[in-house]
Design a protein around this motif. Structure first.
Motif, PDB file in Angstrom:
ATOM      1  N   ILE A 142       8.913  -8.036  -3.476  1.00 53.26           N
ATOM      2  CA  ILE A 142       7.988  -7.404  -2.517  1.00 53.26           C
ATOM      3  C   ILE A 142       8.567  -6.089  -2.014  1.00 53.26           C
ATOM      4  CG2 ILE A 142       7.027  -7.603  -0.177  1.00 53.26           C
ATOM      5  CD1 ILE A 142       6.781 -10.680  -0.768  1.00 53.26           C
ATOM      6  N   LEU A 143       9.845  -6.110  -1.633  1.00 52.69           N
ATOM      7  CA  LEU A 143      10.482  -4.901  -1.104  1.00 52.69           C
ATOM      8  C   LEU A 143      10.513  -3.790  -2.157  1.00 52.69           C
ATOM      9  CD1 LEU A 143      13.381  -6.534   0.952  1.00 52.69           C
ATOM     10  CD2 LEU A 143      11.293  -5.476   1.833  1.00 52.69           C
ATOM     11  N   GLU A 144      10.771  -4.160  -3.398  1.00 48.62           N
ATOM     12  CA  GLU A 144      10.790  -3.174  -4.479  1.00 48.62           C
ATOM     13  C   GLU A 144       9.391  -2.601  -4.713  1.00 48.62           C
ATOM     14  OE1 GLU A 144      12.216  -0.570  -7.057  1.00 48.62           O
ATOM     15  OE2 GLU A 144      13.472  -1.889  -5.849  1.00 48.62           O
ATOM     16  N   ARG A 145       8.371  -3.457  -4.693  1.00 47.69           N
ATOM     17  CA  ARG A 145       6.989  -3.003  -4.887  1.00 47.69           C
ATOM     18  C   ARG A 145       6.564  -2.060  -3.767  1.00 47.69           C
ATOM     19  NH1 ARG A 145       3.781  -8.239  -5.092  1.00 47.69           N
ATOM     20  NH2 ARG A 145       1.979  -6.902  -5.301  1.00 47.69           N
ATOM     21  N   LEU A 146       6.945  -2.383  -2.530  1.00 41.35           N
ATOM     22  CA  LEU A 146       6.597  -1.524  -1.392  1.00 41.35           C
ATOM     23  C   LEU A 146       7.288  -0.170  -1.513  1.00 41.35           C
ATOM     24  CD1 LEU A 146       6.657  -4.079   1.569  1.00 41.35           C
ATOM     25  CD2 LEU A 146       4.646  -3.022   0.520  1.00 41.35           C
ATOM     26  N   LYS A 147       8.555  -0.194  -1.919  1.00 40.36           N
ATOM     27  CA  LYS A 147       9.310   1.055  -2.078  1.00 40.36           C
ATOM     28  C   LYS A 147       8.658   1.928  -3.150  1.00 40.36           C
ATOM     29  CE  LYS A 147      13.849   2.680  -3.475  1.00 40.36           C
ATOM     30  NZ  LYS A 147      14.676   2.421  -4.626  1.00 40.36           N
ATOM     31  N   GLU A 148       8.300   1.307  -4.272  1.00 43.47           N
ATOM     32  CA  GLU A 148       7.666   2.046  -5.360  1.00 43.47           C
ATOM     33  C   GLU A 148       6.327   2.621  -4.913  1.00 43.47           C
ATOM     34  OE1 GLU A 148       5.881   1.065  -9.737  1.00 43.47           O
ATOM     35  OE2 GLU A 148       7.766   0.099  -9.188  1.00 43.47           O
ATOM     36  N   TYR A 149       5.539   1.828  -4.197  1.00 44.30           N
ATOM     37  CA  TYR A 149       4.242   2.301  -3.707  1.00 44.30           C
ATOM     38  C   TYR A 149       4.442   3.527  -2.806  1.00 44.30           C
ATOM     39  CZ  TYR A 149      -0.032   2.710  -1.036  1.00 44.30           C
ATOM     40  OH  TYR A 149      -1.147   3.219  -0.440  1.00 44.30           O
ATOM     41  N   GLU A 150       5.388   3.415  -1.867  1.00 51.33           N
ATOM     42  CA  GLU A 150       5.620   4.511  -0.914  1.00 51.33           C
ATOM     43  C   GLU A 150       6.060   5.778  -1.638  1.00 51.33           C
ATOM     44  OE1 GLU A 150       8.396   2.445   1.551  1.00 51.33           O
ATOM     45  OE2 GLU A 150       6.810   1.305   2.558  1.00 51.33           O
ATOM     46  N   GLU A 151       6.963   5.640  -2.600  1.00 46.64           N
ATOM     47  CA  GLU A 151       7.471   6.816  -3.313  1.00 46.64           C
ATOM     48  C   GLU A 151       6.390   7.479  -4.161  1.00 46.64           C
ATOM     49  OE1 GLU A 151      10.831   5.326  -5.496  1.00 46.64           O
ATOM     50  OE2 GLU A 151      12.109   5.297  -3.711  1.00 46.64           O
ATOM     51  N   LYS A 152       5.567   6.659  -4.826  1.00 46.35           N
ATOM     52  CA  LYS A 152       4.567   7.216  -5.744  1.00 46.35           C
ATOM     53  C   LYS A 152       3.344   7.761  -5.019  1.00 46.35           C
ATOM     54  CE  LYS A 152       5.647   4.746  -9.949  1.00 46.35           C
ATOM     55  NZ  LYS A 152       5.251   3.710 -10.904  1.00 46.35           N
ATOM     56  N   THR A 153       2.927   7.084  -3.957  1.00 44.61           N
ATOM     57  CA  THR A 153       1.667   7.503  -3.341  1.00 44.61           C
ATOM     58  C   THR A 153       1.836   8.539  -2.237  1.00 44.61           C
ATOM     59  OG1 THR A 153       1.701   5.638  -1.827  1.00 44.61           O
ATOM     60  CG2 THR A 153       0.453   5.363  -3.875  1.00 44.61           C
ATOM     61  N   LEU A 154       3.032   8.677  -1.689  1.00 50.55           N
ATOM     62  CA  LEU A 154       3.234   9.654  -0.617  1.00 50.55           C
ATOM     63  C   LEU A 154       2.818  11.064  -1.036  1.00 50.55           C
ATOM     64  CD1 LEU A 154       4.144   9.939   2.309  1.00 50.55           C
ATOM     65  CD2 LEU A 154       6.440  10.423   1.455  1.00 50.55           C
ATOM     66  N   PRO A 155       3.253  11.569  -2.197  1.00 51.55           N
ATOM     67  CA  PRO A 155       2.818  12.915  -2.601  1.00 51.55           C
ATOM     68  C   PRO A 155       1.298  13.014  -2.791  1.00 51.55           C
ATOM     69  CG  PRO A 155       4.666  12.181  -3.957  1.00 51.55           C
ATOM     70  CD  PRO A 155       4.217  11.006  -3.155  1.00 51.55           C
ATOM     71  N   VAL A 156       0.674  11.953  -3.296  1.00 55.98           N
ATOM     72  CA  VAL A 156      -0.777  11.954  -3.501  1.00 55.98           C
ATOM     73  C   VAL A 156      -1.488  11.960  -2.149  1.00 55.98           C
ATOM     74  CG1 VAL A 156      -2.727  10.735  -4.532  1.00 55.98           C
ATOM     75  CG2 VAL A 156      -0.526  10.766  -5.712  1.00 55.98           C
TER      76      VAL A 156
END
Length: 193
Positions: A142-156
């Protein structure tokens, strides 16, 4: 036409709210993951190409993703709009999406982003994992998925904020309460245009 993207981290309730928005507004639901799997299953030339790429462990190019989205939209000319789930995930996809909307002579409403505190997301996902026995609903994953989501979607998210069509919506509360908030943002912003 109402063309929207629904953002939200894992556990934010995108699936539930997507179904309700699609039903209320008569939208075509587009999940890029679902589209890719469907294209592969069709056995088409494009599907074989996608299967080749994904079987080798690579990501499908933005151009291929856009080809599938365009094909899906063109095959459904009588919808009232589109709800994109899990798309756009990158800045280049965001730019390509806007270009496609221009080609289709329609407007992109923007992004509805379900905002849920991190602790609440973790709690929801752990509980969902206990009930559904999903292997990806364990705390370390879960923590890894949240981190990935935050990193990928922040610029978008920043891209759409600059354009003025990023709409954060509080994603905590009852299903109907959250749905009412989403509808309010849509109704308020479509009447203002």
């Amino acid at each position: 036409m109402l063309n929207i993207a629904l953002f939200g981290p894992p556990g934010a309730g995108k699936g539930t709210q997507s179904e309700k928005l699609v039903a209320k507004y008569g939208l075509l639901y587009i999940s890029t993951g679902d589209l890719l799997r469907k294209e592969i299953a069709s056995g088409s030339e494009l599907g074989r190409k996608i299967d080749e790429i994904t079987s080798a462990g690579h990501f499908v190019s933005d151009a291929l993703v856009m080809d599938i989205i365009r094909k899906t939209i063109e095959a459904n000319p009588h919808v009232n709009g589109i709800l994109f789930d899990g798309f756009p995930r990158t800045l280049s996809q965001a730019e390509l999406l806007e270009a496609l909307m221009g080609e289709l002579h329609t407007r992109f409403f923007g992004v509805l982003s379900l905002e849920v505190p991190r602790e609440e997301l973790i709690s929801r996902l752990i509980n969902r994992g206990k009930m559904s026995h999903r292997s990806d609903d364990k705390e370390d994953i879960i923590l890894e998925r949240l981190k990935e989501y935050e990193e990928k979607t922040l610029p978008v998210a920043e891209y759409f904020k600059r354009k003025g069509n990023f709409h954060p919506v509080e994603g905590v509360g009852g299903i109907e309460e959250i749905f009412d908030r989403l509808v309010n943002v849509i109704e308020t912003n479509t009447q203002a245009k």
